[in-house]
Scaffold this motif. Sequence first.
Motif, mmCIF file in Angstrom:
data_model
loop_
_atom_site.group_PDB
_atom_site.id
_atom_site.type_symbol
_atom_site.label_atom_id
_atom_site.label_comp_id
_atom_site.label_asym_id
_atom_site.label_seq_id
_atom_site.Cartn_x
_atom_site.Cartn_y
_atom_site.Cartn_z
ATOM 1 N N GLY A 1 0.818 -1.214 0.000
ATOM 2 C CA GLY A 1 0.000 0.000 0.000
ATOM 3 C C GLY A 1 0.848 1.258 0.000
ATOM 4 O O GLY A 1 0.513 2.246 -0.667
ATOM 5 N N LEU A 2 1.964 1.243 0.729
ATOM 6 C CA LEU A 2 2.866 2.399 0.747
ATOM 7 C C LEU A 2 3.519 2.615 -0.611
ATOM 8 O O LEU A 2 3.741 3.762 -1.026
ATOM 9 C CB LEU A 2 3.933 2.206 1.825
ATOM 10 N N ILE A 3 3.846 1.520 -1.305
ATOM 11 C CA ILE A 3 4.407 1.654 -2.656
ATOM 12 C C ILE A 3 3.399 2.340 -3.577
ATOM 13 O O ILE A 3 3.735 3.266 -4.332
ATOM 14 C CB ILE A 3 4.789 0.278 -3.226
ATOM 15 N N SER B 1 22.569 -2.222 -12.198
ATOM 16 C CA SER B 1 21.918 -1.923 -10.918
ATOM 17 C C SER B 1 20.447 -1.557 -11.101
ATOM 18 O O SER B 1 19.650 -1.723 -10.161
ATOM 19 C CB SER B 1 22.651 -0.794 -10.198
ATOM 20 N N THR B 2 20.084 -1.064 -12.294
ATOM 21 C CA THR B 2 18.672 -0.728 -12.536
ATOM 22 C C THR B 2 17.808 -1.979 -12.674
ATOM 23 O O THR B 2 16.573 -1.876 -12.650
ATOM 24 C CB THR B 2 18.523 0.118 -13.814
ATOM 25 N N CYS B 3 18.439 -3.132 -12.831
ATOM 26 C CA CYS B 3 17.699 -4.388 -13.014
ATOM 27 C C CYS B 3 17.723 -5.281 -11.787
ATOM 28 O O CYS B 3 17.023 -6.303 -11.759
ATOM 29 C CB CYS B 3 18.271 -5.184 -14.191
ATOM 30 N N VAL B 4 18.533 -4.920 -10.770
ATOM 31 C CA VAL B 4 18.745 -5.828 -9.633
ATOM 32 C C VAL B 4 17.447 -6.107 -8.880
ATOM 33 O O VAL B 4 17.143 -7.263 -8.555
ATOM 34 C CB VAL B 4 19.806 -5.243 -8.678
ATOM 35 N N SER B 5 16.664 -5.064 -8.595
ATOM 36 C CA SER B 5 15.424 -5.262 -7.836
ATOM 37 C C SER B 5 14.465 -6.173 -8.592
ATOM 38 O O SER B 5 13.882 -7.106 -8.013
ATOM 39 C CB SER B 5 14.766 -3.909 -7.556
ATOM 40 N N HIS B 6 14.301 -5.903 -9.880
ATOM 41 C CA HIS B 6 13.390 -6.728 -10.673
ATOM 42 C C HIS B 6 13.883 -8.164 -10.761
ATOM 43 O O HIS B 6 13.095 -9.112 -10.631
ATOM 44 C CB HIS B 6 13.234 -6.142 -12.078
ATOM 45 N N LEU B 7 15.170 -8.356 -10.959
ATOM 46 C CA LEU B 7 15.732 -9.711 -11.010
ATOM 47 C C LEU B 7 15.526 -10.447 -9.687
ATOM 48 O O LEU B 7 15.244 -11.654 -9.684
ATOM 49 C CB LEU B 7 17.221 -9.651 -11.348
ATOM 50 N N SER B 8 15.656 -9.735 -8.588
ATOM 51 C CA SER B 8 15.458 -10.353 -7.271
ATOM 52 C C SER B 8 14.021 -10.816 -7.099
ATOM 53 O O SER B 8 13.764 -11.933 -6.628
ATOM 54 C CB SER B 8 15.822 -9.354 -6.162
ATOM 55 N N VAL B 9 13.058 -9.974 -7.505
ATOM 56 C CA VAL B 9 11.649 -10.335 -7.392
ATOM 57 C C VAL B 9 11.319 -11.503 -8.310
ATOM 58 O O VAL B 9 10.600 -12.438 -7.918
ATOM 59 C CB VAL B 9 10.755 -9.115 -7.707
ATOM 60 N N VAL B 10 11.839 -11.475 -9.541
ATOM 61 C CA VAL B 10 11.597 -12.575 -10.479
ATOM 62 C C VAL B 10 12.161 -13.886 -9.930
ATOM 63 O O VAL B 10 11.496 -14.933 -9.978
ATOM 64 C CB VAL B 10 12.223 -12.256 -11.853
ATOM 65 N N SER B 11 13.366 -13.844 -9.397
ATOM 66 C CA SER B 11 13.994 -15.049 -8.851
ATOM 67 C C SER B 11 13.190 -15.603 -7.688
ATOM 68 O O SER B 11 12.972 -16.820 -7.583
ATOM 69 C CB SER B 11 15.425 -14.745 -8.404
ATOM 70 N N ILE C 1 12.225 -5.173 -1.270
ATOM 71 C CA ILE C 1 13.240 -5.323 -2.320
ATOM 72 C C ILE C 1 13.307 -4.061 -3.179
ATOM 73 O O ILE C 1 14.393 -3.576 -3.516
ATOM 74 C CB ILE C 1 12.933 -6.553 -3.187
ATOM 75 N N TYR C 2 12.138 -3.524 -3.525
ATOM 76 C CA TYR C 2 12.120 -2.354 -4.403
ATOM 77 C C TYR C 2 12.433 -1.053 -3.667
ATOM 78 O O TYR C 2 12.967 -0.119 -4.262
ATOM 79 C CB TYR C 2 10.756 -2.227 -5.080
ATOM 80 N N SER C 3 12.114 -0.965 -2.381
ATOM 81 C CA SER C 3 12.315 0.300 -1.673
ATOM 82 C C SER C 3 13.707 0.431 -1.075
ATOM 83 O O SER C 3 14.258 1.536 -1.025
ATOM 84 C CB SER C 3 11.265 0.458 -0.567
ATOM 85 N N LEU C 4 14.312 -0.674 -0.621
ATOM 86 C CA LEU C 4 15.599 -0.581 0.053
ATOM 87 C C LEU C 4 16.716 -0.139 -0.880
ATOM 88 O O LEU C 4 17.678 0.498 -0.461
ATOM 89 C CB LEU C 4 15.943 -1.930 0.695
ATOM 90 N N ARG C 5 16.615 -0.479 -2.170
ATOM 91 C CA ARG C 5 17.664 -0.132 -3.125
ATOM 92 C C ARG C 5 17.263 1.034 -4.029
ATOM 93 O O ARG C 5 17.991 1.350 -4.968
ATOM 94 C CB ARG C 5 18.001 -1.344 -3.995
ATOM 95 N N ASN C 6 16.141 1.646 -3.765
ATOM 96 C CA ASN C 6 15.622 2.652 -4.675
ATOM 97 C C ASN C 6 15.523 4.002 -3.970
ATOM 98 O O ASN C 6 14.704 4.196 -3.070
ATOM 99 C CB ASN C 6 14.245 2.214 -5.194
ATOM 100 N N ARG C 7 16.354 4.946 -4.384
ATOM 101 C CA ARG C 7 16.372 6.260 -3.746
ATOM 102 C C ARG C 7 15.080 7.032 -3.998
ATOM 103 O O ARG C 7 14.612 7.785 -3.133
ATOM 104 C CB ARG C 7 17.563 7.065 -4.262
ATOM 105 N N ASP C 8 14.496 6.871 -5.194
ATOM 106 C CA ASP C 8 13.270 7.608 -5.508
ATOM 107 C C ASP C 8 12.122 7.170 -4.607
ATOM 108 O O ASP C 8 11.358 8.005 -4.106
ATOM 109 C CB ASP C 8 12.899 7.391 -6.980
ATOM 110 N N ILE C 9 11.985 5.858 -4.406
ATOM 111 C CA ILE C 9 10.934 5.345 -3.525
ATOM 112 C C ILE C 9 11.182 5.802 -2.091
ATOM 113 O O ILE C 9 10.255 6.224 -1.381
ATOM 114 C CB ILE C 9 10.873 3.808 -3.595
ATOM 115 N N LYS C 10 12.439 5.735 -1.649
ATOM 116 C CA LYS C 10 12.773 6.190 -0.292
ATOM 117 C C LYS C 10 12.406 7.652 -0.104
ATOM 118 O O LYS C 10 11.823 8.041 0.922
ATOM 119 C CB LYS C 10 14.260 5.994 -0.033
ATOM 120 N N ARG C 11 12.747 8.481 -1.098
ATOM 121 C CA ARG C 11 12.449 9.910 -1.001
ATOM 122 C C ARG C 11 10.952 10.155 -0.936
ATOM 123 O O ARG C 11 10.475 10.981 -0.144
ATOM 124 C CB ARG C 11 13.052 10.650 -2.197
ATOM 125 N N ALA C 12 10.195 9.440 -1.754
ATOM 126 C CA ALA C 12 8.742 9.615 -1.753
ATOM 127 C C ALA C 12 8.129 9.177 -0.421
ATOM 128 O O ALA C 12 7.233 9.845 0.108
ATOM 129 C CB ALA C 12 8.129 8.814 -2.910
#
Length: 314
Positions: free
Chosen positions: A43-45, A237-247, A285-296
């Motif tokens: 929900g926060l995302i 690095s732009t693909c790491v979060s997505h690859l982690s979720v897919v895996s 996974i998406y928020s810890l490595r993502n500065r934009d999400i953290k800022r928002a």
Amino acid sequence: MEPRNQTRVSEFLLLGFPQDSEDKPILFGLFLSMYLVTVLGNGLIILAVGSDSHLHTPMYFFLSTLSFADICFTSTTIPKMLVNIQTQSKSITYAGCIMYFFMVFGGMDTFLLTVMAYDRFVAICHPLHYPVIMNPCVCGLLVLVSWFISLSYSPIQSLLMLRLSFCTNGLIPHFYCELAQVLMLAYSDTSVNHILLYMVTSCLGIVPFSGILFSYSRIASSILRIPSATGKYKTFSTCVSHLSVVSLFYGTGFGVYLSSDASSWRRMIAFVMYTVVTPMLNPFIYSLRNRDIKRALQEILRRTLYVQGWEHLS
């Protein structure tokens, strides 16, 4: 052949986890906590993407849709399990069991992960054409097609289930109505149901996974052509979060559907990983490595604290 009881069953029994009376509060608290974390995190995302104009891009649009699908995916199984644990009941109605929303949202996850892989492929392999290829109309169409394909399956399978006759002692060795297990309880011909099940499994599993593999094979080829190590790292690095979720998603999914023993503890744990843990971990996974999400998220927290402080002063 002996005549069968043709009485239509009104409910099935979900055996779920073997549990003693002292284990029930622990199981209830554990799954309630995971469910609340899943709903809150996803929900926060959604809130972060919707409230920050800088996140109004294709990647975050797909991410927010994935978060919504994950909330729905978990909500098809966990609330009913919590009710059954709390009330010490194992029953689920016949109508509730043949409505396969679980596969709808699970299929939506697979399509969205594929669309997100395609988004990364276009961004890395065709960066100059990215704004044209991934324009808002195309992004909306990709999501709509994903929803249409995912939603088309449930009513068809439910209608096919209505023609089946089931054993009156319908025991399902899971905490939700897994289709393959429900079909094993039918004593009428299920060949059409199984054919549709195999077709949908291919459509929702093999085809999207092949698309992800193809996208990342092209992405890997493009990254290897980048001359500098820094450039390679920044692009990857732009693909790491997505690859982690897919895996995580496909790793647990293969563990569920390739297991031969339907009632084993190992397969039950794989189901929990697939249906509960994976949707719960995706926001982290998406928020810890993502500065934009953290800022928002920080901006949302700042506004919330400001409003609460202003109301307190008033």
